[in-house]
Design a protein around this motif. Structure first.
Motif, PDB file in Angstrom:
ATOM      1  N   THR A  43      16.742  41.155  70.796  1.00 57.13           N
ATOM      2  CA  THR A  43      18.011  41.000  71.679  1.00 57.13           C
ATOM      3  C   THR A  43      19.259  40.191  70.750  1.00 57.13           C
ATOM      4  O   THR A  43      20.042  40.377  71.295  1.00 57.13           O
ATOM      5  N   GLY A  44      18.888  39.298  69.848  1.00 60.97           N
ATOM      6  CA  GLY A  44      19.905  38.629  69.059  1.00 60.97           C
ATOM      7  C   GLY A  44      20.321  37.740  70.218  1.00 60.97           C
ATOM      8  O   GLY A  44      21.346  37.208  69.643  1.00 60.97           O
ATOM      9  N   THR A  45      19.529  36.988  70.568  1.00 62.89           N
ATOM     10  CA  THR A  45      19.712  35.735  71.538  1.00 62.89           C
ATOM     11  C   THR A  45      19.894  34.768  70.569  1.00 62.89           C
ATOM     12  O   THR A  45      19.209  34.156  69.646  1.00 62.89           O
ATOM     13  N   PRO A  46      21.122  33.988  70.559  1.00 61.18           N
ATOM     14  CA  PRO A  46      21.354  32.880  69.563  1.00 61.18           C
ATOM     15  C   PRO A  46      20.699  31.643  69.898  1.00 61.18           C
ATOM     16  O   PRO A  46      20.196  31.240  71.082  1.00 61.18           O
ATOM     17  N   ALA A  47      20.598  30.845  68.902  1.00 65.03           N
ATOM     18  CA  ALA A  47      19.826  29.491  68.960  1.00 65.03           C
ATOM     19  C   ALA A  47      20.658  28.439  69.616  1.00 65.03           C
ATOM     20  O   ALA A  47      20.158  27.558  70.469  1.00 65.03           O
ATOM     21  N   GLY A  48      21.962  28.463  69.469  1.00 65.41           N
ATOM     22  CA  GLY A  48      22.775  27.469  69.883  1.00 65.41           C
ATOM     23  C   GLY A  48      23.592  28.010  71.334  1.00 65.41           C
ATOM     24  O   GLY A  48      23.494  29.143  71.705  1.00 65.41           O
ATOM     25  N   THR A  49      24.334  27.039  71.821  1.00 65.90           N
ATOM     26  CA  THR A  49      25.036  27.485  73.050  1.00 65.90           C
ATOM     27  C   THR A  49      26.355  27.776  72.895  1.00 65.90           C
ATOM     28  O   THR A  49      27.337  28.306  73.685  1.00 65.90           O
ATOM     29  N   ILE A  50      27.256  27.294  71.965  1.00 69.88           N
ATOM     30  CA  ILE A  50      28.772  27.469  71.428  1.00 69.88           C
ATOM     31  C   ILE A  50      28.680  28.032  69.977  1.00 69.88           C
ATOM     32  O   ILE A  50      28.169  27.681  69.163  1.00 69.88           O
ATOM     33  N   ILE A  51      29.612  28.938  69.735  1.00 75.42           N
ATOM     34  CA  ILE A  51      30.187  29.397  68.434  1.00 75.42           C
ATOM     35  C   ILE A  51      31.344  28.899  68.069  1.00 75.42           C
ATOM     36  O   ILE A  51      32.526  29.055  68.887  1.00 75.42           O
ATOM     37  N   ARG A  52      31.747  28.239  67.169  1.00 75.38           N
ATOM     38  CA  ARG A  52      32.831  27.610  66.628  1.00 75.38           C
ATOM     39  C   ARG A  52      33.661  28.831  65.679  1.00 75.38           C
ATOM     40  O   ARG A  52      33.364  29.257  65.007  1.00 75.38           O
ATOM     41  N   GLY A  53      35.038  28.843  65.970  1.00 69.18           N
ATOM     42  CA  GLY A  53      35.562  29.806  65.297  1.00 69.18           C
ATOM     43  C   GLY A  53      35.606  31.108  66.011  1.00 69.18           C
ATOM     44  O   GLY A  53      34.752  31.409  66.825  1.00 69.18           O
ATOM     45  N   PRO A  54      36.244  32.138  65.226  1.00 63.92           N
ATOM     46  CA  PRO A  54      36.430  33.601  65.905  1.00 63.92           C
ATOM     47  C   PRO A  54      35.184  34.278  65.303  1.00 63.92           C
ATOM     48  O   PRO A  54      34.552  33.875  64.547  1.00 63.92           O
ATOM     49  N   VAL A  55      34.883  35.262  66.395  1.00 60.41           N
ATOM     50  CA  VAL A  55      33.762  36.293  65.899  1.00 60.41           C
ATOM     51  C   VAL A  55      34.328  37.740  65.958  1.00 60.41           C
ATOM     52  O   VAL A  55      35.139  38.088  66.473  1.00 60.41           O
ATOM     53  N   ALA A  56      33.873  38.349  64.927  1.00 58.47           N
ATOM     54  CA  ALA A  56      34.366  39.982  64.659  1.00 58.47           C
ATOM     55  C   ALA A  56      33.920  40.720  65.827  1.00 58.47           C
ATOM     56  O   ALA A  56      32.854  40.452  66.375  1.00 58.47           O
ATOM     57  N   ARG A  57      34.712  41.771  66.181  1.00 59.05           N
ATOM     58  CA  ARG A  57      34.617  42.584  67.278  1.00 59.05           C
ATOM     59  C   ARG A  57      33.375  43.375  67.206  1.00 59.05           C
ATOM     60  O   ARG A  57      32.434  43.878  68.006  1.00 59.05           O
ATOM     61  N   GLU A  58      33.050  44.093  65.796  1.00 62.90           N
ATOM     62  CA  GLU A  58      31.680  44.508  65.416  1.00 62.90           C
ATOM     63  C   GLU A  58      30.528  43.813  65.839  1.00 62.90           C
ATOM     64  O   GLU A  58      29.666  44.547  66.153  1.00 62.90           O
ATOM     65  N   VAL A  59      30.484  42.489  65.537  1.00 57.84           N
ATOM     66  CA  VAL A  59      29.311  41.568  66.092  1.00 57.84           C
ATOM     67  C   VAL A  59      29.109  41.935  67.476  1.00 57.84           C
ATOM     68  O   VAL A  59      27.700  42.169  67.939  1.00 57.84           O
ATOM     69  N   VAL A  60      30.165  41.937  68.302  1.00 52.12           N
ATOM     70  CA  VAL A  60      30.004  42.104  69.849  1.00 52.12           C
ATOM     71  C   VAL A  60      29.383  43.224  70.212  1.00 52.12           C
ATOM     72  O   VAL A  60      28.584  43.621  71.208  1.00 52.12           O
ATOM     73  N   GLU A  61      29.756  44.207  69.537  1.00 44.99           N
ATOM     74  CA  GLU A  61      29.343  45.733  69.743  1.00 44.99           C
ATOM     75  C   GLU A  61      27.978  45.712  69.471  1.00 44.99           C
ATOM     76  O   GLU A  61      27.265  46.415  70.261  1.00 44.99           O
ATOM     77  N   ARG A  62      27.450  45.192  68.362  1.00 46.91           N
ATOM     78  CA  ARG A  62      25.829  45.542  68.026  1.00 46.91           C
ATOM     79  C   ARG A  62      25.227  44.410  68.752  1.00 46.91           C
ATOM     80  O   ARG A  62      24.085  44.463  69.063  1.00 46.91           O
ATOM     81  N   TRP A  63      25.541  43.133  68.945  1.00 46.54           N
ATOM     82  CA  TRP A  63      24.966  42.026  69.550  1.00 46.54           C
ATOM     83  C   TRP A  63      25.778  41.407  70.724  1.00 46.54           C
ATOM     84  O   TRP A  63      26.355  40.424  70.687  1.00 46.54           O
ATOM     85  N   PRO A  64      25.407  41.957  71.910  1.00 52.21           N
ATOM     86  CA  PRO A  64      26.200  41.440  73.320  1.00 52.21           C
ATOM     87  C   PRO A  64      25.758  40.165  73.426  1.00 52.21           C
ATOM     88  O   PRO A  64      26.791  39.333  73.966  1.00 52.21           O
ATOM     89  N   GLU A  65      24.464  39.620  73.125  1.00 54.01           N
ATOM     90  CA  GLU A  65      24.308  38.189  73.290  1.00 54.01           C
ATOM     91  C   GLU A  65      24.945  37.360  72.794  1.00 54.01           C
ATOM     92  O   GLU A  65      25.340  36.077  73.401  1.00 54.01           O
ATOM     93  N   ILE A  66      25.450  37.494  71.528  1.00 53.74           N
ATOM     94  CA  ILE A  66      26.457  36.750  70.904  1.00 53.74           C
ATOM     95  C   ILE A  66      27.789  36.750  71.473  1.00 53.74           C
ATOM     96  O   ILE A  66      28.385  35.744  71.459  1.00 53.74           O
ATOM     97  N   GLY A  67      28.281  38.106  71.766  1.00 52.87           N
ATOM     98  CA  GLY A  67      29.460  37.978  72.414  1.00 52.87           C
ATOM     99  C   GLY A  67      29.787  37.203  73.808  1.00 52.87           C
ATOM    100  O   GLY A  67      30.708  36.828  74.009  1.00 52.87           O
ATOM    101  N   LYS A  68      28.436  36.851  74.364  1.00 52.60           N
ATOM    102  CA  LYS A  68      28.576  36.346  75.841  1.00 52.60           C
ATOM    103  C   LYS A  68      28.967  34.679  75.588  1.00 52.60           C
ATOM    104  O   LYS A  68      29.711  33.781  76.088  1.00 52.60           O
ATOM    105  N   ILE A  69      28.496  33.988  74.286  1.00 49.27           N
ATOM    106  CA  ILE A  69      29.025  32.637  74.057  1.00 49.27           C
ATOM    107  C   ILE A  69      30.179  32.524  73.220  1.00 49.27           C
ATOM    108  O   ILE A  69      30.482  31.441  72.822  1.00 49.27           O
ATOM    109  N   ALA A  70      30.560  33.627  72.611  1.00 50.93           N
ATOM    110  CA  ALA A  70      32.035  33.449  71.712  1.00 50.93           C
ATOM    111  C   ALA A  70      33.056  33.046  72.490  1.00 50.93           C
ATOM    112  O   ALA A  70      33.456  33.734  73.446  1.00 50.93           O
TER     113      ALA A  70
END
Length: 134
Positions: A103-130
């Protein structure tokens, strides 16, 4: 892994040091392999934005240093092209440590800085905390 909508130039090789952009107590990680890479013999495996890699933690909390973990690349310096013709590049190479490969569940709860849109397309769990998606 899901497909993404951009033609990502693979700018990160084995041995690249990545900044860890989440709050998982790790600061720097070194790429040791690319998950799912199939290439030519004796060629360095390469990865780009939204690819999963195996990393070794080289700086951060002492309990994590030397551990091998999975991570997803969220930013890269090498520019890549999107379908609409725009070219995207970031000022650093960064990754997010993940707990679950499926599922790509992140180990952390906050992401510092921007995240590329392609990452959110492939890994929606990362997009939730971006906080910022570019």
């Amino acid at each position: 892994m899901k497909p993404i909508s951009a033609k990502v130039t693979r700018g990160i090789t084995v041995g690249t040091i990545l900044k860890v952009a989440d709050n998982s107590k790790a600061k720097l990680a070194k790429v040791i392999s690319v998950v799912g890479y199939k290439g030519v013999k004796r060629r360095y495996a390469r990865a780009g934005v939204a690819d999963m890699v195996s990393v070794s933690i080289i700086d951060g909390d002492l309990s994590l240093v030397g551990k091998v973990m999975k991570a997803v690349i969220i930013r890269q310096r090498k520019e890549y092209r999107r379908k609409d013709g725009t070219r995207i590049k970031f000022e650093d190479n960064a990754c997010v440590i993940i707990k679950d490969e499926k599922t790509g569940t992140p180990a952390g709860t906050i992401i510092r800085g921007p995240v590329a849109r392609e990452v959110v397309e492939r890994w929606p769990e990362i997009g939730k905390i971006a906080s910022i998606i570019i």
